[in-house]
Design a protein around this motif. Structure first.
Motif, mmCIF file in Angstrom:
data_model
loop_
_atom_site.group_PDB
_atom_site.id
_atom_site.type_symbol
_atom_site.label_atom_id
_atom_site.label_comp_id
_atom_site.label_asym_id
_atom_site.label_seq_id
_atom_site.Cartn_x
_atom_site.Cartn_y
_atom_site.Cartn_z
ATOM 1 N N ALA A 508 0.833 -1.205 0.000
ATOM 2 C CA ALA A 508 0.000 0.000 0.000
ATOM 3 C C ALA A 508 0.864 1.250 0.000
ATOM 4 O O ALA A 508 0.563 2.243 -0.672
ATOM 5 C CB ALA A 508 -0.929 -0.025 1.202
ATOM 6 N N GLU A 510 3.857 1.503 -1.318
ATOM 7 C CA GLU A 510 4.449 1.655 -2.652
ATOM 8 C C GLU A 510 3.433 2.222 -3.648
ATOM 9 O O GLU A 510 3.779 3.047 -4.504
ATOM 10 C CB GLU A 510 4.960 0.301 -3.131
ATOM 11 N N GLU A 511 2.180 1.796 -3.552
ATOM 12 C CA GLU A 511 1.148 2.353 -4.423
ATOM 13 C C GLU A 511 0.978 3.850 -4.191
ATOM 14 O O GLU A 511 0.822 4.629 -5.141
ATOM 15 C CB GLU A 511 -0.173 1.624 -4.199
ATOM 16 N N ASP A 514 3.873 5.573 -5.904
ATOM 17 C CA ASP A 514 3.743 5.588 -7.377
ATOM 18 C C ASP A 514 2.698 6.612 -7.813
ATOM 19 O O ASP A 514 2.910 7.380 -8.769
ATOM 20 C CB ASP A 514 3.354 4.207 -7.885
ATOM 21 N N SER A 515 1.594 6.674 -7.103
ATOM 22 C CA SER A 515 0.559 7.663 -7.469
ATOM 23 C C SER A 515 1.064 9.071 -7.255
ATOM 24 O O SER A 515 0.760 9.999 -8.005
ATOM 25 C CB SER A 515 -0.704 7.405 -6.650
#
Length: 524
Positions: A508, A510-511, A514-515
């Motif tokens: 979560a 890492e997401e 990235d966003s």
């Protein structure tokens, strides 16, 4: 019939046999006691009658003189003379007894210096009238006896002449297991300073300095209550003690609040040796000299009394707005005396003329929450984050010249007992007051005269068997918490669940990263 007669005869024989055995035992006992009496030696000649009679009979059997009964006295004298000649004619001289040794020490009390002037002796002297004190104390049923009182008076005279005291009185006598203390009270002289004992700090060895330093404790003891200055409070008077009249006087050190506080929690008999350590719990800060001085301060504060009106509050120069009770007094020149019957009937006719000692160990309260200026400047930054403690409420004791009727009862016991010395000749009697809380403390009053004295073991009445205080619970080595408390190892299922939870949390995160990066590229 014959059987019965035979049985009776057998019983008579047994009784006769027991009677004969009893007479024989009595005869043997009397013979043994008589022999022990004959073997008792004389305190003068160190001979005994048994050996003397034995020697006399042997002499008679050897010589066999005619008309023995006529010369037996002369032969007895010859036997006794021969026995004495066998003893050593030289006797060891007895050692010097304690009474003779004390008489040699007290010889200086009865010697008058050659350069003493008779006119100087007629002048006013700081010595008390001990003979008058002994007379009134004898009427009250207390005291030390006329002979000992006179020797104490000569010892006080020696003390005044050697120390140059302005005023001196007999405070009393504190009893001990080995020897006792005769206590003299004197006024503090201006400029008199006490020699405080100095303790040299040991320097660390060179080997110790090379080793790794030990961890320093961060514990800070509570601040020590300062000692009252000489001439004020519990140190208003100076006390001297000696074991016997004629022996040297020793000046007691001043007392500190810590010593008074510790003395209230322990009960120890005095030994008579001032340098003896006081082994007790709680530990006492000092030796027997300090403990004796603390007990003298406590006894004086609780039992030094005077007739109502004999003293009046002294006038002090100071701030007019100061509303604190006066701590000094002076003699009232208009005092006319109180009737003896009135002083016996009511305790309101007696007052305390020594300051009360507070729970802090001082007669005047001091605020220990106020820090010295040096410490406050150094710790100003550290104290900014801490909340200021509440201001302590000052402790106030009863003021001077408080009537004895306001004293509280302890252990269902009245603090004082009053009586008249004689009911037969009441016109010449004196009023006697005894303390029940400090057994041995006594006061008398007659017209314009009064005095206090203490003769006892220096212990306060506790109402029953004494129980020493229980030691406090031991301190913990370290604070208990989840950081240092050992936990059980997790099971395989718990480890798998924890691993999955960490992986989901990491995915979560890492997401989210990235966003965030995509949003920054769109803005560019």
């Amino acid at each position: 019939m014959c059987v019965k007669v035979a049985g009776r005869q057998e019983k008579k024989k047994k009784r006769r046999r027991r009677k004969m055995e009893s007479e024989d035992s009595q005869r043997l006992h009397s013979a043994a006691s008589l022999k022990a009496f004959l073997l008792k030696s004389s305190t003068e000649s160190r001979l005994n009658l048994y050996d003397h009679l034995t020697g006399l009979l042997l002499k008679v059997m050897d010589e066999r003189p005619p008309n023995v009964v006529d010369v037996i006295e002369d032969m007895s004298r010859d036997v006794k003379r021969a026995a004495l000649e066998q003893q050593s004619s030289l006797r060891e001289l007895p050692e010097i007894s304690a009474a003779e040794l004390l008489a040699e020490q007290q010889l200086s009390l009865f010697s008058r210096p050659e350069d003493a002037d008779q006119d100087d002796e007629l002048m006013e002297t700081p010595l008390p009238n001990v003979s008058e004190l002994a007379f009134y104390l004898e009427q009250a049923g207390v005291g030390l006896g006329r002979e000992e009182t006179h020797r104490i008076f000569l010892a006080l005279k020696q003390l005044v002449e050697s120390q140059g005291l302005l005023r001196c009185r007999l405070w009393g006598k504190v009893l001990g297991t080995e020897s006792s203390y005769i206590v003299a009270e004197s006024e503090y002289r201006e400029g008199e300073e006490e020699e405080e004992p100095s303790f040299d700090e040991e320097e660390p060895d060179a080997e110790d300095t090379e080793m790794d330093p030990l961890p320093q404790s961060i514990y800070k003891p509570p601040p020590e209550v300062p000692k009252e200055a000489l001439g004020t409070g519990a140190n208003k008077y100076v006390y001297y003690v000696c074991k016997e009249p004629g022996l040297p006087w020793v000046k007691l050190p001043s007392v500190s609040p810590a010593q008074i506080t510790a003395a209230r929690q322990i009960r120890k008999f005095f030994t008579g040796r001032l340098d003896n350590p006081v082994v007790s719990y709680p530990p006492f800060p000092g030796n027997e000299a300090n403990y004796l001085r603390a007990q003298i301060a406590r006894i004086s504060a609780g039992t030094q009394v005077s007739p109502q009106g004999f003293f009046q509050a002294g006038e002090e120069e100071g701030d007019e707005e100061d509303t604190s009770p006066p701590d000094s007094y002076e003699a009232n020149p208009d005092f006319e005396g109180l009737p003896v019957a009135e002083m016996v009937e009511t305790l309101s006719s007696w007052v305390h003329h020594v300051q009360h000692i507070l729970q802090q160990g001082r007669c005047t309260w001091v605020n220990m929450a106020v820090k010295p200026e040096e410490d406050s400047n150094e710790e100003a930054e550290a104290d900014e984050k801490e909340e200021e403690p509440d201001e302590p409420e000052p402790e106030v004791g009863p003021p001077l010249l408080t009537p004895l009727s306001q004293d509280a009862e302890l252990f269902n016991t009245p603090p004082w007992t009053s009586k008249v010395s004689s009911t037969l000749t009441s016109q010449h009697a004196v009023a006697v007051l005894r303390s029940n809380l400090w057994p041995g403390s006594c006061a008398y009053a007659c017209r314009k005269k009064f005095e206090n004295i203490y003769v006892g073991w220096g212990l306060k009445y506790v109402g029953g068997n004494y129980s020493p205080p229980v030691p406090p619970p031991p301190q913990k080595d370290y604070p208990s918490g989840p950081e240092i408390t050992e936990a059980l190892d997790p099971s395989l299922e718990e480890e798998q669940m924890l691993k999955e939870a960490l992986e989901e949390e990491q995915a979560a995160q890492e997401e989210l990263e990235d966003s965030g990066d995509e949003a920054e590229e769109d803005d560019d």
